[in-house]
Design an enzyme around this catalytic site. Structure first.
Site, PDB file in Angstrom:
ATOM      1  N   ARG A  61       0.841  -1.206   0.000  1.00 18.39           N
ATOM      2  CA  ARG A  61       0.000   0.000   0.000  1.00 18.39           C
ATOM      3  C   ARG A  61       0.877   1.257   0.000  1.00 18.39           C
ATOM      4  NH1 ARG A  61      -2.244   1.678   4.428  1.00 18.39           N
ATOM      5  NH2 ARG A  61      -2.679  -0.408   5.224  1.00 18.39           N
ATOM      6  N   TYR A 114     -14.584  17.086 -14.911  1.00 18.24           N
ATOM      7  CA  TYR A 114     -15.053  15.707 -14.946  1.00 18.24           C
ATOM      8  C   TYR A 114     -16.144  15.577 -13.878  1.00 18.24           C
ATOM      9  CZ  TYR A 114     -14.812  10.633 -14.715  1.00 18.24           C
ATOM     10  OH  TYR A 114     -15.111   9.301 -14.728  1.00 18.24           O
ATOM     11  N   ASP A 186      -5.492  18.520 -14.608  1.00 22.40           N
ATOM     12  CA  ASP A 186      -5.897  17.182 -15.045  1.00 22.40           C
ATOM     13  C   ASP A 186      -5.524  17.056 -16.521  1.00 22.40           C
ATOM     14  OD1 ASP A 186      -7.274  14.955 -16.037  1.00 22.40           O
ATOM     15  OD2 ASP A 186      -8.962  15.214 -14.669  1.00 22.40           O
ATOM     16  N   LYS A 211      -7.482   5.945 -19.246  1.00 18.77           N
ATOM     17  CA  LYS A 211      -7.793   6.420 -20.586  1.00 18.77           C
ATOM     18  C   LYS A 211      -6.592   6.184 -21.515  1.00 18.77           C
ATOM     19  CE  LYS A 211     -11.373   7.622 -18.197  1.00 18.77           C
ATOM     20  NZ  LYS A 211     -11.593   8.941 -17.636  1.00 18.77           N
TER      21      LYS A 211
HETATM   22  C1  LIG Z   1     -11.997   9.428 -16.370  1.00 11.88           C
HETATM   23  C2  LIG Z   1     -11.546  10.738 -15.904  1.00 11.88           C
HETATM   24  C3  LIG Z   1     -11.260  10.963 -14.552  1.00 11.88           C
HETATM   25  C4  LIG Z   1     -11.460   9.899 -13.489  1.00 11.88           C
HETATM   26  O1  LIG Z   1     -10.612   8.815 -13.687  1.00 11.88           O
HETATM   27  P1  LIG Z   1     -10.941   7.311 -13.192  1.00 11.88           P
HETATM   28  O2  LIG Z   1      -9.740   6.552 -13.607  1.00 11.88           O
HETATM   29  O3  LIG Z   1     -12.193   6.880 -13.886  1.00 11.88           O
HETATM   30  O4  LIG Z   1     -11.133   7.386 -11.721  1.00 11.88           O
HETATM   31  C5  LIG Z   1     -10.785  12.206 -14.191  1.00 11.88           C
HETATM   32  N1  LIG Z   1     -10.622  13.197 -15.091  1.00 11.88           N
HETATM   33  C6  LIG Z   1     -10.907  13.027 -16.395  1.00 11.88           C
HETATM   34  C7  LIG Z   1     -10.707  14.157 -17.333  1.00 11.88           C
HETATM   35  C8  LIG Z   1     -11.373  11.800 -16.847  1.00 11.88           C
HETATM   36  O5  LIG Z   1     -11.662  11.636 -18.132  1.00 11.88           O
END
Ligand SMILES: *Cc1c(COP(=O)(O)O)cnc(C)c1O
Length: 414
Positions: A61, A114, A186, A211
């Site tokens: 962890r 998001y 982000d 992604k």
């Molecule tokens: C999918 C996404 C998230 C969240 O990510 P997870 O891996 O689903 O927790 C945050 N920001 C953006 C822009 C995203 O597309």
């Protein structure tokens, strides 16, 4: 583990940053260390590791050798001192924000977020008294005016999901820093191949590695990169104690994905340009949002900050009903949330990813129309993606009957 790397090319780094050859039988790829804990050679060593006096693994962890390679690879690709891996993008975002703010503080955000990030901010506000505001960051005067003495974090998505507006990171970082706040970006939609926010003044970059970084739609994971001091603090606080840790298998798959990241991003961009041109000329499509559009009003900024458009396109069809017809008619594109993988995905933000955002905030502050459809252009042949959209758009009646034009709230719609 990961080599300190002397070559500069992004493509080279994305393949060799994860080079583990210094150990493990000369294995070309990173070994998968599926272990929860690590045996201490003796009590003194165990004590020294806990006291931070000696390097070495303690418990997965806190750190894991496979995950460690991914963290170092991501730091190299983003040009950061250090990286830290999480069990999801939201795990990374919540760990970073919770570490940065306390009750009474304020977070200033881009006017598109998001959906779950918006949900997290709402929870922080309601349960812990952390205030937040959304602001249109195309106007720097407005950003400056919205800063408060309590603003500790400026939080930006660019391009903004799903309207794909672009935020000038350099300008926002100057305002944030002048006000004593940190800039968190982000970078999920771009990946470090297309945009490196730390070079434009960001302090911390977060990713949903689910992604483009993973790139194959087979895992959930997150990453943060930034200064070593900050990420060390996170490792022993919001990562360790909240516990959204990345599993070694996920790290291994993302390292595999990184090797083709530059190739995949190039093709995502190329395909998206072709799909954009098709959609922009379609009579049933009223608006198309795409950072690669040749007539995009922010071209100068885009050229300065981004190396490409990525594969994300948002577009509006006339009504919610038309959007529903489209999504129910596609055959190659898959109706699913998420983005950034080989398969073309289509979804409807108002009823899906952004359903958690109150309808008025969604429409008026975030600019997400009820008929907005989001497309993550995949790696299929572009002619096939276009042919699929063509047959699906053909199913939308040319003239919507008046009854279908009612502005149905997706929360209550069947
Ligand atoms: C999918 C996404 C998230 C969240 O990510 P997870 O891996 O689903 O927790 C945050 N920001 C953006 C822009 C995203 O597309």
């Amino acid at each position: 583990m990961a080599r300190e790397f002397e070559f500069e090319g992004f493509e080279t780094k994305s393949i060799h940053a994860a080079d583990p050859r210094s150990e493990a039988f000369g294995s070309l790829t990173v070994p998968l260390y599926m272990t929860s804990t690590y045996v201490f050679p003796d009590a003194e060593t165990g004590g020294a590791r806990f006291a931070g006096e000696e390097q070495g693994m303690i418990y997965s962890r806190i750190a894991n050798p496979t995950v460690d390679v991914l963290e170092k690879a991501m730091a190299q690709l983003e040009g950061a001192e250090a990286g830290l891996a999480f069990g999801s993008g939201m795990g990374a975002i919540s760990a970073v924000l919770i570490a940065m703010v306390k009750s009474g503080d304020h977070i200033l955000c881009s006017d598109g977020l998001y959906g779950c990030t918006y949900g997290l901010l709402t929870m922080l506000k309601e349960k812990f008294g952390v205030e937040f505001d959304l602001v249109d960051m195309s106007d720097m005067e407005r950003v400056r005016a919205m800063m408060r003495p309590q603003t500790k974090v400026v939080y930006v998505e660019t391009p903004i999901n799903p309207t794909l507006k672009v935020v000038d990171l350099q300008a926002v970082s100057e305002i944030a820093h002048a006000g004593g706040a940190q800039l968190v970006v982000d970078n999920t939609f771009m990946t470090p191949y297309l945009q490196q926010p730390l070079k434009h003044g960001a302090d911390v970059v977060v990713h949903s590695a689910t992604k483009y970084l993973g790139g194959h739609g087979d895992l959930i994971a997150g990453v943060a990169v930034g200064s070593k001091a900050f990420l060390d603090e996170l490792r022993f606080s919001t990562l360790k104690d909240i516990g959204a840790v990345m599993a070694p298998m996920e790290a291994w798959l993302i390292l595999r994905g990184l090797k083709t990241l530059s190739l995949r991003m190039e093709r995502h961009c190329e395909n998206a340009h072709k799909v954009y041109t098709y959609l922009a000329n379609h009579p049933k499509v009223s608006k198309v949002y795409f950072p690669g559009a040749p007539d995009h009003p922010q071209q100068e900024l885009i050229a300065r900050q981004m190396r490409g458009s990525s594969g994300m396109i948002a577009f509006e069809v006339q009504t919610l009903e038309a959007g529903r017809t489209l999504m129910n008619s596609v055959r190659l594109a898959q109706l699913a949330v998420s983005l950034g993988e080989a398969t073309t995905l289509i979804q409807h933000p108002a009823s899906m990813t952004h359903a958690v955002v109150p309808a008025d905030v969604r429409r008026d502050e975030m600019g997400i129309a009820d008929g907005l459809v989001r497309l993550s252009v995949g790696l299929e042949h572009p002619d096939d993606i276009i042919a699929d959209l063509e047959q699906a758009l053909a199913k939308i009646p040319v003239q919507q009957p008046e009854s279908a034009k009612v502005d149905t709230d997706p929360h209550t719609a069947a």
